[in-house]
Design a protein around this motif. Structure first.
Motif, short mmCIF file in Angstrom:
data_model
loop_
_atom_site.label_atom_id
_atom_site.label_comp_id
_atom_site.label_asym_id
_atom_site.label_seq_id
_atom_site.Cartn_x
_atom_site.Cartn_y
_atom_site.Cartn_z
N PRO A 142 43.18 53.77 57.43
CA PRO A 142 43.63 55.08 56.95
C PRO A 142 43.94 55.02 55.45
CG PRO A 142 45.38 53.99 58.19
CD PRO A 142 44.19 53.09 58.27
N LYS A 143 43.56 56.06 54.75
CA LYS A 143 43.73 56.07 53.29
C LYS A 143 45.16 55.76 52.86
CE LYS A 143 40.15 59.13 51.46
NZ LYS A 143 39.91 60.36 50.64
N HIS A 144 46.13 56.33 53.58
CA HIS A 144 47.51 56.21 53.13
C HIS A 144 48.09 54.81 53.34
CE1 HIS A 144 48.14 57.08 57.43
NE2 HIS A 144 49.33 56.51 57.29
N LYS A 145 47.32 53.92 54.00
CA LYS A 145 47.76 52.53 54.15
C LYS A 145 46.97 51.57 53.27
CE LYS A 145 49.79 52.40 58.80
NZ LYS A 145 49.82 51.61 60.05
N VAL A 146 45.99 52.06 52.52
CA VAL A 146 45.18 51.21 51.65
C VAL A 146 45.79 51.18 50.26
CG1 VAL A 146 42.91 50.91 50.58
CG2 VAL A 146 43.08 51.64 52.97
N VAL A 147 46.28 50.01 49.85
CA VAL A 147 46.92 49.83 48.55
C VAL A 147 45.98 48.98 47.69
CG1 VAL A 147 48.93 48.87 47.35
CG2 VAL A 147 49.22 50.07 49.54
N LEU A 148 45.54 49.52 46.56
CA LEU A 148 44.52 48.87 45.74
C LEU A 148 45.14 47.88 44.76
CD1 LEU A 148 41.56 48.67 44.77
CD2 LEU A 148 42.08 50.55 43.19
N GLY A 149 44.65 46.65 44.77
CA GLY A 149 45.13 45.63 43.85
C GLY A 149 44.58 45.81 42.44
N VAL A 150 45.42 45.55 41.44
CA VAL A 150 45.02 45.60 40.03
C VAL A 150 45.51 44.33 39.34
CG1 VAL A 150 45.10 48.13 40.03
CG2 VAL A 150 47.10 46.83 39.25
N PRO A 151 44.78 43.85 38.31
CA PRO A 151 45.16 42.60 37.65
C PRO A 151 45.94 42.81 36.36
CG PRO A 151 42.92 43.12 37.07
CD PRO A 151 43.43 44.27 37.90
N PHE A 152 46.99 42.01 36.18
CA PHE A 152 47.69 41.93 34.90
C PHE A 152 47.22 40.69 34.14
CE2 PHE A 152 51.83 44.63 35.45
CZ PHE A 152 51.06 45.74 35.74
N TYR A 153 45.95 40.34 34.29
CA TYR A 153 45.38 39.16 33.64
C TYR A 153 43.90 39.42 33.42
CZ TYR A 153 43.35 38.08 38.18
OH TYR A 153 42.63 38.15 39.34
N SER A 154 43.26 38.51 32.70
CA SER A 154 41.83 38.63 32.38
C SER A 154 41.07 37.39 32.85
CB SER A 154 41.64 38.78 30.87
OG SER A 154 42.24 39.96 30.39
N ARG A 155 39.78 37.57 33.08
CA ARG A 155 38.85 36.48 33.34
C ARG A 155 37.93 36.33 32.13
NH1 ARG A 155 40.24 33.03 37.49
NH2 ARG A 155 40.94 34.21 39.32
N GLY A 156 37.65 35.05 31.74
CA GLY A 156 36.90 34.87 30.50
C GLY A 156 35.85 33.78 30.53
N TRP A 157 34.84 33.95 29.68
CA TRP A 157 33.74 33.01 29.50
C TRP A 157 33.61 32.68 28.01
CZ3 TRP A 157 33.83 37.08 32.75
CH2 TRP A 157 33.32 36.96 34.05
N THR A 158 33.07 31.54 27.68
CA THR A 158 32.75 31.21 26.29
C THR A 158 31.31 30.69 26.22
OG1 THR A 158 33.61 30.21 24.28
CG2 THR A 158 33.48 28.80 26.24
N GLY A 159 30.81 30.52 24.96
CA GLY A 159 29.40 30.17 24.79
C GLY A 159 28.50 31.31 25.24
N VAL A 160 28.94 32.54 24.98
CA VAL A 160 28.26 33.73 25.48
C VAL A 160 27.18 34.18 24.50
CG1 VAL A 160 28.60 36.14 26.17
CG2 VAL A 160 30.35 34.43 26.72
N THR A 161 26.02 34.53 25.04
CA THR A 161 24.94 35.07 24.22
C THR A 161 25.39 36.35 23.53
OG1 THR A 161 23.31 34.18 25.76
CG2 THR A 161 22.55 35.90 24.27
N ASN A 162 25.13 36.45 22.24
CA ASN A 162 25.59 37.59 21.46
C ASN A 162 24.60 38.75 21.57
OD1 ASN A 162 26.90 39.30 19.75
ND2 ASN A 162 26.75 38.00 17.93
N ALA A 163 24.67 39.43 22.71
CA ALA A 163 23.83 40.61 22.97
C ALA A 163 24.57 41.52 23.93
CB ALA A 163 22.49 40.19 23.58
N ASN A 164 24.26 42.83 23.89
CA ASN A 164 24.88 43.81 24.79
C ASN A 164 26.40 43.73 24.74
OD1 ASN A 164 24.71 45.95 26.70
ND2 ASN A 164 24.98 44.52 28.40
N ASN A 165 26.91 43.45 23.52
CA ASN A 165 28.37 43.30 23.34
C ASN A 165 28.96 42.26 24.28
OD1 ASN A 165 28.52 45.35 21.30
ND2 ASN A 165 28.45 46.91 22.91
#
Length: 433
Positions: free
Chosen positions: A313-336
């Motif tokens: 039921p919709k009223h029992k579904v609580v959506l999780g949100v993050p107070f943190y980030s996930r990250g990568w390095t050595g990233v190809t410099n394209a498409n931002n």
């Protein structure tokens, strides 16, 4: 409950009714936008290790304005031993560590010989300051779910598990302390079994019958919580953290039955992608972005729709949100930087590829912020390093999504990632209202 195809024994049905009934009144006092069945919940996880390297104490929930904006606080985590019984994963943090006057919620220093110390005593002080706040003990987590399958395996193991957890966390009988020293701190149990019938952390015990046994475990919790309610006249929550991946949902959960037994369920709205993937991507997008190269689409909407389709039921579904980030390095410099190859996880303070919002915000001048308002996500890129980015703009967007879909609320992992003035919690709750 009447839609279920199974019949509960009369005693159990009565116990469940007794345990569930008080929640209607309790949840009428939840702060936030009303949804008819229940008010929008704002649930936040406070981790027992927040007070170590991060030096984020329970008191900081007061000083940064978080506590009055929460309806529920989940304290993470309690563990299970091999037999499935509840144990403290860190007694020092939980109930032994002394706090100074400057560190304490009530401004008074702990003294030697007092009945209870540690985070639990601070939570007790927090509840005294905010009596409408409900505090639950969260069991398991990524590193603490190894033996959940053992706990849920048989009627005997389920009964022993629940009895041990209620004795330790709700009745407050902690090892080495006077009986009942921690009684009344927790208002319920949050189950973080990651995941029934699907291995998460390597070495977890996994069985095909976990799916049905998870439901049976919830039934046992309702039975024993109902009996406790008869004695104490207190209402107790029973909640669970549930996965985002539809394959794990189908493999491990009888969704309609599970939600019928829960006060509410928090669904994973983050970790859709991370540095375990070879390409950069979003970790918490509301909708699947255009051009996403991942073999399977992941987004909050994919997850929420799957639960609703399967009877939540919709009223029992609580959506999780993050107070943190996930990250990568050595990233190809394209498409931002989005959807690009990377060489590995981005360097970070506590864990490679994972960084608290407040830490990244201090480095914001080194990055350009990019947004996809249609999909509902943002990211940072400096030409080499890429971070997902859930800032106040995205938090408010997520809060509005919850409100517009008339879901049961939002859940935060984890509260120690916010700034000293509570930027993220303020933005999230402004969107929810």
């Amino acid at each position: 409950m009447s839609s279920r195809r199974w019949v509960l024994p009369a005693l159990l049905a009565t116990a469940i009714a007794a345990s569930l009934a008080p929640h209607a009144a309790a949840h009428d006092n939840d702060r936030g936008h009303g949804h008819g069945h229940a008010k929008t919940r704002t649930v936040g996880y406070y981790t027992q290790w927040s007070g170590y390297d991060r030096n984020f104490l329970v008191k900081n929930l007061v000083t940064n304005g978080t506590a009055p904006r929460l309806t529920h606080l989940n304290y993470a985590f309690g563990f299970l031993d091999e037999s499935g019984k509840c144990v403290s994963s860190d007694p020092w943090a939980d109930y032994q560590r002394p706090f100074s006057a400057e560190q304490s919620v009530n401004g008074k220093a702990d003294v030697e010989g007092q009945p209870l110390s540690g985070n639990l005593n601070q939570l007790k002080q927090l509840k005294a300051k905010y009596p409408e706040l409900r505090v639950n003990i969260s069991l398991g987590g990524w590193t603490g779910s190894k033996y959940f399958s053992n706990a849920a395996l048989t009627p005997q193991s389920r009964a022993a598990h629940v009895a041990s957890c209620l004795d330790m966390w709700l009745k407050g009988n902690l090892p080495g302390l006077a009986p009942g020293a921690a009684a009344g701190i927790f208002d319920g149990i949050d189950l973080d079994w990651e995941w029934p019938s699907s291995e998460a952390a390597p070495g977890n015990v996994v069985r095909p019958e976990d799916k049905q046994n998870f439901t049976a475990l919830l039934v046992e919790y309702r039975k024993q919580l109902g009996r406790l309610t008869w004695r104490t006249r207190e209402a107790y929550d029973l909640t669970a953290f549930l996965p985002a991946d539809p394959r794990q949902i189908d493999r491990g959960f009888e969704v309609a039955r599970v939600f019928g037994l829960l006060t509410f369920g928090t669904v994973q709205g983050y970790d859709f992608h991370g540095s375990w993937d070879p390409q950069t991507n979003q970790q918490s997008s509301l909708r699947t972005p255009a051009g996403d190269p991942a073999p399977l689409p992941f987004s909050s909407q994919v997850t929420v729709d799957h639960y609703l389709k399967n009877g939540a039921p919709k009223h029992k579904v609580v959506l999780g949100v993050p107070f943190y980030s996930r990250g990568w390095t050595g990233v190809t410099n394209a498409n931002n930087g989005l959807f690009q190859d990377a060489t590995g996880p981005a360097p970070a303070t506590y864990e490679a590829g994972y960084e608290d919002y407040r830490v990244l915000k201090a480095q914001l001048g080194n990055f350009t912020v990019h947004r996809d308002p249609k999909a509902g996500h943002a990211w940072l890129f400096d030409g080499t390093t890429f971070w997902t980015w859930d800032d106040p703009t995205e938090m408010k967007r997520k809060g509005r999504y919850v409100a517009e879909r008339r879901l049961g609320g939002a859940m935060i992992w984890s509260l120690d990632g916010d700034t000293a003035d509570g930027e993220l919690i303020k933005a999230l709750t402004s969107g929810l209202s």
